[in-house]
Design an enzyme around this catalytic site. Structure first.
Site, short mmCIF file in Angstrom:
data_model
loop_
_atom_site.label_atom_id
_atom_site.label_comp_id
_atom_site.label_asym_id
_atom_site.label_seq_id
_atom_site.Cartn_x
_atom_site.Cartn_y
_atom_site.Cartn_z
N LYS A 176 6.55 -40.65 -41.67
CA LYS A 176 5.97 -39.35 -41.34
C LYS A 176 7.07 -38.29 -41.31
CE LYS A 176 2.97 -37.38 -37.71
NZ LYS A 176 2.24 -37.74 -36.46
N SER B 211 -2.44 -36.59 -36.32
CA SER B 211 -1.58 -35.85 -37.24
C SER B 211 -0.87 -36.76 -38.24
CB SER B 211 -0.53 -35.06 -36.44
OG SER B 211 0.34 -35.94 -35.75
N SER C 148 -2.96 -39.72 -32.74
CA SER C 148 -2.43 -39.41 -34.06
C SER C 148 -2.06 -40.61 -34.91
CB SER C 148 -1.22 -38.48 -33.94
OG SER C 148 -1.63 -37.22 -33.48
#
Length: 528
Positions: A114, A195, A219
């Site tokens: 990420k 996210s 997330s």
């Protein structure tokens, strides 16, 4: 701007599918890379069917073909091929020495991180924002360092909801300025969820073998649920947060997002452990790590003797349609058949308050903590265009065309900037959440002697987040109306990852509910 930033194009899905052809076979062999597990990949390495370099080439090719539509990847590592070649040499050297060619589950395996997990290399770490483009980290994040030590190839950076969605409530899940709007590979109109949307999309669509995400509240669990992949959100502190763009030291956790439970467990084994750079949290959680690691808990009979609690209100009817609820009931029968005891219709004290971030105090605590923690992170960077939240706000205002500030705003950033440290209000909010957890989830688990609570999808993520509890989301099916995936979430008390892995793996093996997205099915010419 650094190299290899992937700019979305206007390629159509039919054209992409024509380009894909049958690239998933290697040299005419029966080994197929798409949907290959880490164990499959290691077997192919061992028998010479596959090399790390060819595997990296495959994933880069997949990214070039699919990412213009899906936008799950922000950058490809220009050093990925050389890292793969190094792994191939190490494997050959091990064979020449008469040793085992197998150097570990993740050796030579490409992983996407990420874009909030720092790397000290040619890749950017930006949380999806142009404000951090060109910033330089002093070192790898600890989890990235540990993946490298395990022999993994850092393939690139995956997209995310910009700044984890902390900038504004108007920002859609999966959108960031640098990557645009990420797309769910099962339904282009469906929510990719944030996210950690990019890691989930990328492994779901076979643009990477495994990936690493972060969670503060939902997330990891939500993107895993929405993209038919497995997500493990570890007990807070089980994995180090050092070198990761922060929100909250109480709630931030780093964990794997993969296609299978076993793959996620191999990644988890590689990244857990004490870290002096995240001393307090990793010290507290280190006592939970079992000798021999977590892969020993990958047991097909892992449901036998487990006590599983079902909390229906408000986790079912409020979030999912009738087909998902019907599938959930079928899965409960499967859990019973595999040896679990189901304790149904449980209630959690103050659940309405727990799930409301304004009543629970979570919203206040997070905006207060974010301002403090982001300043610390920015201050450690070797080079950065911004050094404080105020700088980020100013950058967004000055670059509204890039950051789409006029459309999406930054009201939550402004609210966070108005705070002045962890004062009495924030401390009271944090203490209130602790009590809600003790009187709610903790009490439920202990009084009913539960090994896990089972919920449909991601609905329980806030309850688990505010207490720092672990959870695993496993693919469970698809909504009949729109083919959107959904998962089942297994949550437990701190440090109960061994039990959760046993439960999740046994459930996965009994149901095998995941299927590849339509974009990978030959002949499927469009996403719904």
């Amino acid at each position: 701007m650094r190299v290899n930033h992937l700019t979305p194009s206007l390629l159509s899905l039919p054209l992409i599918l024509l380009l894909i052809g049958f690239v998933t076979r290697i040299d005419g062999s029966d080994f197929r890379i798409d949907e290959a597990t880490v164990a499959d990949i290691q077997r192919a390495f061992a028998d010479g069917t596959l090399t790390s370099r060819r595997l990296v080439d495959f994933y880069i090719d997949q990214i070039e073909r699919l990412n213009p539509l899906l936008r799950g990847v922000l950058e490809v590592n220009p050093d990925a091929r050389s890292q793969a070649e190094k792994a191939d040499r190490e494997r050959e050297e091990a064979k020449c020495r008469g040793g085992r060619a197998f150097l570990g589950e993740l050796h030579g395996v490409p992983v996407l991180l990420k874009d909030s997990i720092a790397t000290k290399d040619a890749l950017n770490t930006t949380a999806g924002s142009y404000a951090l483009l060109g910033s330089v980290a002093p070192r790898d994040a600890t989890v990235a360092e540990r993946l490298r030590a395990a022999g993994a190839v850092i393939l690139g950076k995956a997209s995310l909801t910009e700044w984890y969605g902390t900038r504004s409530s108007l920002i859609p899940s999966g959108w960031c300025a640098r990557g645009g709007q990420a797309v769910n590979p099962y339904n282009k109109s469906g929510d990719p969820c944030g996210s950690s949307s990019g890691p989930a999309i990328s492994v779901a669509a076979n643009m990477a073998a495994v990936s690493l995400g972060t969670e503060t509240d939902g997330s990891i669990i939500c993107p895993a649920d929405h993209n038919s992949v497995v997500g493990i959100k570890p007990t807070v502190g089980l994995t180090s947060r050092a070198g990761v763009v922060p929100i909250s030291p109480r709630q931030d956790s780093i964990g794997p997002i993969c296609r299978t439970v076993s793959d996620a467990v191999y990644v988890l084994d590689a990244i857990v452990g004490y870290d002096p750079r995240d001393h307090e949290a990793t010290t507290a959680a280190a006592k939970f790590i079992p000798e021999g690691g977590y892969k020993q808990f990958l047991k097909k009979d892992g449901l036998k003797g487990k006590r599983l609690g079902i909390v229906r209100n408000p986790f079912l009817d409020s979030y999912y349609g009738s087909s998902a609820i019907s599938t959930f009931e079928t899965h409960l029968s499967t859990l019973r058949q595999r040896g679990a005891t189901i304790i149904d219709h449980l209630e959690i004290a103050n659940i309405d308050i727990i799930l409301d971030p304004y009543q629970s105090g979570e919203a206040l605590a997070l905006i207060t903590e974010f301002k403090v923690e982001i300043k610390k992170y920015l201050g450690e960077l070797v080079n950065s265009p911004v050094r404080s939240l105020a700088d980020i706000i100013a950058f967004n205002s000055d670059n509204s065309d890039l950051e789409m500030t006029n459309k999406y705003g930054q009201e939550e950033f402004i609210l966070s900037e108005m705070t002045s440290g962890i004062g009495e209000d924030a401390l009271n909010a944090i203490e209130g959440m602790k009590k809600l957890s003790e009187d709610g989830f903790d009490k439920l688990m202990k009084e009913n002697e539960l090994d896990a609570v089972v919920t449909l999808g991601w609905a329980a993520s806030t309850m688990l987040a505010i207490g720092g509890y672990p959870a695993i989301s496993v693919p469970a099916g698809f909504e009949s109306s729109n083919e959107m995936p959904f998962g089942i979430c297994f949550g437990g008390l701190k440090g109960t990852e061994p039990k959760l892995i046993e439960i999740a793996y046994a459930f996965e093996q009994a149901t095998k509910a995941r299927r590849p997205p339509p974009i990978l099915q030959m002949g499927a010419m469009e996403l719904k």
